[in-house]
Design a protein around this motif. Structure first.
Motif, PDB file in Angstrom:
ATOM      1  N   LYS A 460       0.846  -1.198   0.000  1.00 62.15           N
ATOM      2  CA  LYS A 460       0.000   0.000   0.000  1.00 62.15           C
ATOM      3  C   LYS A 460       0.882   1.248   0.000  1.00 62.15           C
ATOM      4  O   LYS A 460       2.054   1.206   0.400  1.00 62.15           O
ATOM      5  CB  LYS A 460      -0.922   0.006   1.216  1.00 62.15           C
ATOM      6  CG  LYS A 460      -0.219  -0.005   2.552  1.00 62.15           C
ATOM      7  CD  LYS A 460      -1.213   0.008   3.685  1.00 62.15           C
ATOM      8  CE  LYS A 460      -0.542  -0.068   5.053  1.00 62.15           C
ATOM      9  NZ  LYS A 460       0.037  -1.392   5.329  1.00 62.15           N
ATOM     10  N   MET A 461       0.320   2.359  -0.431  1.00 62.16           N
ATOM     11  CA  MET A 461       1.052   3.617  -0.506  1.00 62.16           C
ATOM     12  C   MET A 461       0.847   4.412   0.780  1.00 62.16           C
ATOM     13  O   MET A 461      -0.259   4.505   1.299  1.00 62.16           O
ATOM     14  CB  MET A 461       0.574   4.433  -1.708  1.00 62.16           C
ATOM     15  CG  MET A 461       1.331   5.747  -1.912  1.00 62.16           C
ATOM     16  SD  MET A 461       0.830   6.623  -3.412  1.00 62.16           S
ATOM     17  CE  MET A 461      -0.865   7.048  -2.982  1.00 62.16           C
ATOM     18  N   MET A 462       1.941   4.965   1.290  1.00 66.11           N
ATOM     19  CA  MET A 462       1.897   5.813   2.475  1.00 66.11           C
ATOM     20  C   MET A 462       2.075   7.266   2.029  1.00 66.11           C
ATOM     21  O   MET A 462       3.064   7.609   1.373  1.00 66.11           O
ATOM     22  CB  MET A 462       2.999   5.424   3.462  1.00 66.11           C
ATOM     23  CG  MET A 462       3.034   3.941   3.799  1.00 66.11           C
ATOM     24  SD  MET A 462       1.519   3.348   4.589  1.00 66.11           S
ATOM     25  CE  MET A 462       1.628   4.172   6.153  1.00 66.11           C
ATOM     26  N   ARG A 463       1.152   8.127   2.382  1.00 64.91           N
ATOM     27  CA  ARG A 463       1.147   9.493   1.864  1.00 64.91           C
ATOM     28  C   ARG A 463       2.007  10.428   2.719  1.00 64.91           C
ATOM     29  O   ARG A 463       1.977  10.385   3.947  1.00 64.91           O
ATOM     30  CB  ARG A 463      -0.284  10.037   1.818  1.00 64.91           C
ATOM     31  CG  ARG A 463      -1.196   9.297   0.849  1.00 64.91           C
ATOM     32  CD  ARG A 463      -2.623   9.816   0.968  1.00 64.91           C
ATOM     33  NE  ARG A 463      -3.530   9.104   0.064  1.00 64.91           N
ATOM     34  CZ  ARG A 463      -3.802   9.485  -1.168  1.00 64.91           C
ATOM     35  NH1 ARG A 463      -3.242  10.590  -1.657  1.00 64.91           N
ATOM     36  NH2 ARG A 463      -4.632   8.797  -1.934  1.00 64.91           N
ATOM     37  N   ARG A 464       2.779  11.230   2.019  1.00 65.61           N
ATOM     38  CA  ARG A 464       3.514  12.346   2.602  1.00 65.61           C
ATOM     39  C   ARG A 464       4.345  11.945   3.822  1.00 65.61           C
ATOM     40  O   ARG A 464       4.152  12.449   4.933  1.00 65.61           O
ATOM     41  CB  ARG A 464       2.554  13.473   2.975  1.00 65.61           C
ATOM     42  CG  ARG A 464       1.814  14.064   1.781  1.00 65.61           C
ATOM     43  CD  ARG A 464       0.864  15.150   2.206  1.00 65.61           C
ATOM     44  NE  ARG A 464       0.122  15.672   1.056  1.00 65.61           N
ATOM     45  CZ  ARG A 464      -0.806  16.614   1.135  1.00 65.61           C
ATOM     46  NH1 ARG A 464      -1.131  17.120   2.327  1.00 65.61           N
ATOM     47  NH2 ARG A 464      -1.438  17.043   0.052  1.00 65.61           N
ATOM     48  N   THR A 465       5.260  11.039   3.618  1.00 67.02           N
ATOM     49  CA  THR A 465       6.142  10.620   4.704  1.00 67.02           C
ATOM     50  C   THR A 465       7.478  10.154   4.138  1.00 67.02           C
ATOM     51  O   THR A 465       7.535   9.612   3.031  1.00 67.02           O
ATOM     52  CB  THR A 465       5.505   9.495   5.537  1.00 67.02           C
ATOM     53  OG1 THR A 465       6.433   9.094   6.560  1.00 67.02           O
ATOM     54  CG2 THR A 465       5.178   8.282   4.684  1.00 67.02           C
ATOM     55  N   ASN A 467       9.360   8.327   6.347  1.00 70.54           N
ATOM     56  CA  ASN A 467       9.613   7.168   7.214  1.00 70.54           C
ATOM     57  C   ASN A 467       8.369   6.279   7.233  1.00 70.54           C
ATOM     58  O   ASN A 467       7.681   6.176   8.263  1.00 70.54           O
ATOM     59  CB  ASN A 467       9.970   7.632   8.629  1.00 70.54           C
ATOM     60  CG  ASN A 467      11.195   8.520   8.653  1.00 70.54           C
ATOM     61  OD1 ASN A 467      12.303   8.062   8.384  1.00 70.54           O
ATOM     62  ND2 ASN A 467      10.995   9.790   8.968  1.00 70.54           N
ATOM     63  N   PRO A 468       8.054   5.636   6.126  1.00 63.74           N
ATOM     64  CA  PRO A 468       6.823   4.833   6.064  1.00 63.74           C
ATOM     65  C   PRO A 468       6.941   3.545   6.864  1.00 63.74           C
ATOM     66  O   PRO A 468       8.023   2.965   7.013  1.00 63.74           O
ATOM     67  CB  PRO A 468       6.686   4.531   4.564  1.00 63.74           C
ATOM     68  CG  PRO A 468       8.095   4.547   4.066  1.00 63.74           C
ATOM     69  CD  PRO A 468       8.806   5.614   4.854  1.00 63.74           C
ATOM     70  N   LEU A 469       5.801   3.076   7.380  1.00 60.04           N
ATOM     71  CA  LEU A 469       5.689   1.773   8.052  1.00 60.04           C
ATOM     72  C   LEU A 469       4.614   0.970   7.329  1.00 60.04           C
ATOM     73  O   LEU A 469       3.437   1.297   7.402  1.00 60.04           O
ATOM     74  CB  LEU A 469       5.320   1.961   9.525  1.00 60.04           C
ATOM     75  CG  LEU A 469       6.376   2.624  10.420  1.00 60.04           C
ATOM     76  CD1 LEU A 469       5.821   2.847  11.817  1.00 60.04           C
ATOM     77  CD2 LEU A 469       7.638   1.773  10.470  1.00 60.04           C
ATOM     78  N   TRP A 470       5.032  -0.058   6.611  1.00 64.34           N
ATOM     79  CA  TRP A 470       4.080  -0.874   5.862  1.00 64.34           C
ATOM     80  C   TRP A 470       3.653  -2.115   6.647  1.00 64.34           C
ATOM     81  O   TRP A 470       2.486  -2.421   6.759  1.00 64.34           O
ATOM     82  CB  TRP A 470       4.700  -1.301   4.525  1.00 64.34           C
ATOM     83  CG  TRP A 470       4.952  -0.186   3.586  1.00 64.34           C
ATOM     84  CD1 TRP A 470       4.019   0.537   2.887  1.00 64.34           C
ATOM     85  CD2 TRP A 470       6.222   0.367   3.230  1.00 64.34           C
ATOM     86  NE1 TRP A 470       4.642   1.489   2.112  1.00 64.34           N
ATOM     87  CE2 TRP A 470       5.984   1.413   2.306  1.00 64.34           C
ATOM     88  CE3 TRP A 470       7.538   0.084   3.587  1.00 64.34           C
ATOM     89  CZ2 TRP A 470       7.024   2.158   1.743  1.00 64.34           C
ATOM     90  CZ3 TRP A 470       8.561   0.813   3.040  1.00 64.34           C
ATOM     91  CH2 TRP A 470       8.295   1.854   2.137  1.00 64.34           C
ATOM     92  N   ASN A 471       4.625  -2.852   7.144  1.00 64.56           N
ATOM     93  CA  ASN A 471       4.350  -4.099   7.871  1.00 64.56           C
ATOM     94  C   ASN A 471       3.454  -5.028   7.042  1.00 64.56           C
ATOM     95  O   ASN A 471       2.439  -5.535   7.519  1.00 64.56           O
ATOM     96  CB  ASN A 471       3.706  -3.805   9.224  1.00 64.56           C
ATOM     97  CG  ASN A 471       3.707  -5.016  10.149  1.00 64.56           C
ATOM     98  OD1 ASN A 471       4.551  -5.902  10.006  1.00 64.56           O
ATOM     99  ND2 ASN A 471       2.770  -5.067  11.063  1.00 64.56           N
ATOM    100  N   GLU A 472       3.868  -5.266   5.805  1.00 64.25           N
ATOM    101  CA  GLU A 472       3.116  -6.127   4.891  1.00 64.25           C
ATOM    102  C   GLU A 472       3.939  -7.354   4.540  1.00 64.25           C
ATOM    103  O   GLU A 472       5.160  -7.286   4.386  1.00 64.25           O
ATOM    104  CB  GLU A 472       2.749  -5.360   3.620  1.00 64.25           C
ATOM    105  CG  GLU A 472       1.697  -4.280   3.838  1.00 64.25           C
ATOM    106  CD  GLU A 472       1.147  -3.738   2.531  1.00 64.25           C
ATOM    107  OE1 GLU A 472       0.846  -4.549   1.628  1.00 64.25           O
ATOM    108  OE2 GLU A 472       1.034  -2.507   2.407  1.00 64.25           O
ATOM    109  N   GLU A 473       3.235  -8.473   4.406  1.00 65.37           N
ATOM    110  CA  GLU A 473       3.881  -9.747   4.109  1.00 65.37           C
ATOM    111  C   GLU A 473       3.498 -10.218   2.712  1.00 65.37           C
ATOM    112  O   GLU A 473       2.328 -10.150   2.322  1.00 65.37           O
ATOM    113  CB  GLU A 473       3.482 -10.800   5.145  1.00 65.37           C
ATOM    114  CG  GLU A 473       4.152 -12.140   4.949  1.00 65.37           C
ATOM    115  CD  GLU A 473       3.728 -13.144   6.006  1.00 65.37           C
ATOM    116  OE1 GLU A 473       4.387 -13.217   7.051  1.00 65.37           O
ATOM    117  OE2 GLU A 473       2.716 -13.849   5.787  1.00 65.37           O
TER     118      GLU A 473
END
Length: 545
Positions: A460-465, A467-473
């Motif tokens: 997924k896309m993290m907006r305006r950062t 230091n993104p945290l996805w935590n996706e497998e």
């Protein structure tokens, strides 16, 4: 007459010896030296080198070591909370000790044992420094330096042969350096499931025991024996790598489901399907999925113009809970225009399968899986499958919930499983935790592309950062171990509005999978290529069947 005189002489010697020992013990305990003087107090700059060296052990760790932080705020917090902590800790001590006391009542002529007084005093422990470790795991590791010179008032009264004896614990001093680990970190308040405590070195323990008005620890030789004995017993239980594990959250709240095996499905054939075309035929295909998963369904090829298709196609699906998951089978009629019509559906519980034993199943297709639906009586054909559930060889690194009460573990070195099978089919699990300092020239809306063997998976896309945290497998089912291969992970950014230069790369990394196959698991941070300061945190696992 001579024999009688000898016996009287021996008896008198024994009585005199005992009486002399008692008198000596009394004066040893209660006598005070008359030449005791108040210590001379000097500022530090007036002390000589020898005096300063004697004081070094008393200097807080935050002064001597830059790794330790000063935590005056925490000591103030403990000081304000101590009256309440005192009652709570004493309640735990009482509830733990009283059943032990009850086991001794009736033995050794003991009539009763009870707490006459139980208080830890008004002097709280202090933390002389706190070190916090940064790890790649879902945990928080701290090492506080704890010192407690307390004034507890703990009195135990025991009645032995109708004689009441009081035992008082006084002047307790405890210096300890524990390692406190909060793990695993979970998105549920208080955000960690367990507290794991280990001692990094043997603790220093000093105390006095008053029995019948005298300090028992003043007996020569007894003090050192008791102190060393306590150190040895505590170290045997909790000295690293042994630990005390204290559950905080319920297992059902924080259970982390990881794949535990692979379901092999062979779609053999279907018979007597519904007629959907004008010519009385259909263009059937099958979709397979497991309950509780958000992964794309597996699809067979499309068989044109037939009601009795033959597929003989094999698929693999990762299984997380073989006792509760269901295999969903859906047969569709393909159409060029519009939605595809569903010809029939059925479910198959995985708990009916015996591990590593193939099973053939011929299932009646239904309109839907609702058992009360009257339309299910209409014949929709049958589908034949061959099913095999193959559990992974090693699942020790999966979080399996909490134990009842407190549990002592013999080792904390259980992060990397010993996966001895390096060849054959398996499951490659890629968990993208997050990234740091990723920066685009035009926008910062990062997402990740995981590319392996021509297959691309997207986060997924993290907006305006930055230091993104996805935590996706992401999962890759493989026929053989990727010993000589690399996986490509690329961080991208996409403009949210329509414009030129809508996408740009924020950096990438290629990871050799040979180490993952040999170790079973790798969890670390990688510097991104073509990025100034970007770092990505990736966990990779290799599971074999």
């Amino acid at each position: 007459m001579g024999l009688f005189s000898s016996l009287l002489g021996i008896l008198g010697f024994v009585i005199g010896l005992l009486f002399g020992v008692l008198i000596g013990f009394y004066f040893f305990i209660y006598s005070e030296s008359q030449d005791v003087e108040d210590p001379e107090i000097k500022p530090l700059f007036e002390l000589d080198t020898v005096a300063l060296e004697d004081l070094m052990p008393e200097i807080p760790l935050w002064v001597k070591s830059p790794d330790y932080d000063r935590v005056d705020w925490l000591n103030k917090f403990i000081s304000h909370m101590w009256p309440f902590l005192d009652k709570a800790i004493c309640s735990i001590i009482r509830s733990t000790a009283e059943p032990i006391f009850a086991d001794y009542v009736g033995k050794f002529k003991i009539e009763s044992i009870e707490f006459k007084n139980l208080s830890l005093g008004n002097l709280p422990p202090t933390i002389h420094g706190l070190k916090v470790y940064e790890t790649n795991e879902r945990e928080l590791v701290m090492e506080p330096a704890i010192r407690w010179a307390g004034n507890p008032n703990i009195i135990v009264a025991a009645t032995i042969s109708s004689m009441r004896i009081t035992i008082q614990l006084v002047d307790v001093q405890v210096f300890a350096a524990p390692r406190v680990t909060l793990k695993p970190l979970v998105p549920t308040i208080p955000c960690f499931a367990n507290v794991v405590v280990s001692l990094m070195e043997k603790p220093y323990i000093d105390f006095g025991v008053n029995v019948l008005g005298g300090d028992l620890m003043s007996v020569p030789g007894l003090y050192r024996y008791v102190q060393e004995r306590i150190k040895k017993e505590v170290a045997s239980l909790y000295l690293w790598p042994k630990s005390l594990e204290i559950p905080v959250l319920d297992a059902s709240t924080v259970a982390i489901k990881k794949p535990v095996g692979i379901l092999h499905v062979k779609v053999v054939r279907a018979t007597k399907l519904l007629k959907m075309d004008l010519l009385g035929l259909s263009d059937p295909y099958v979709k397979l999925s497991l309950s509780g998963e958000n992964l794309p369904a597996k699809k067979t090829t499309i068989k044109k113009k037939t009601l009795n298709p033959e597929w003989n196609e094999e698929f693999k699906l990762s299984v997380k809970d073989p006792q509760s998951q269901m295999l969903h089978i859906n047969v569709f009629d393909w159409d060029k225009v519009g939605a595809h019509d569903r010809l029939g559906t059925q479910i198959y519980p995985l708990k009916l399968l015996t591990p590593n034993e193939p099973k053939e199943a011929t299932l009646d297709l239904l309109k839907d899986t609702g058992i009360s639906d009257s339309h299910n009586k209409k014949q929709r054909g049958q589908i034949s499958l061959e099913l095999t559930y193959a559990p992974f060889r090693d699942d020790r690194d999966d979080f399996s919930g909490l134990l009842d009460g407190y549990a002592r573990k013999d080792s904390m070195m259980d992060r990397i499983p010993s996966n001895v099978n390096q060849t054959g089919a398996g499951l490659l699990l890629v968990t993208v935790q997050g990234a740091q300092d990723v920066e685009g020239s035009r926008h910062n809306n990062p997402y990740v592309l995981v590319i392996f063997r021509g297959e691309t998976k997207k986060s997924k896309m993290m907006r305006r950062t930055r230091n993104p945290l996805w935590n996706e497998e992401f999962q890759f089912l493989l026929e053989e171990a990727p010993l000589q291969e690399k996986i490509h992970i690329q961080v991208m950014s996409k403009r949210t509005s329509v414009s030129f230069h809508s996408k740009e790369s924020l950096g990438h990394v290629d990871i050799n999978l040979g180490d993952v196959v040999h170790n079973g698991r790798i969890n670390q941070k990688y510097h991104l290529i073509d990025s100034k300061n970007g770092v990505i945190h990736v966990e990779l696992r290799w599971k074999t069947i």
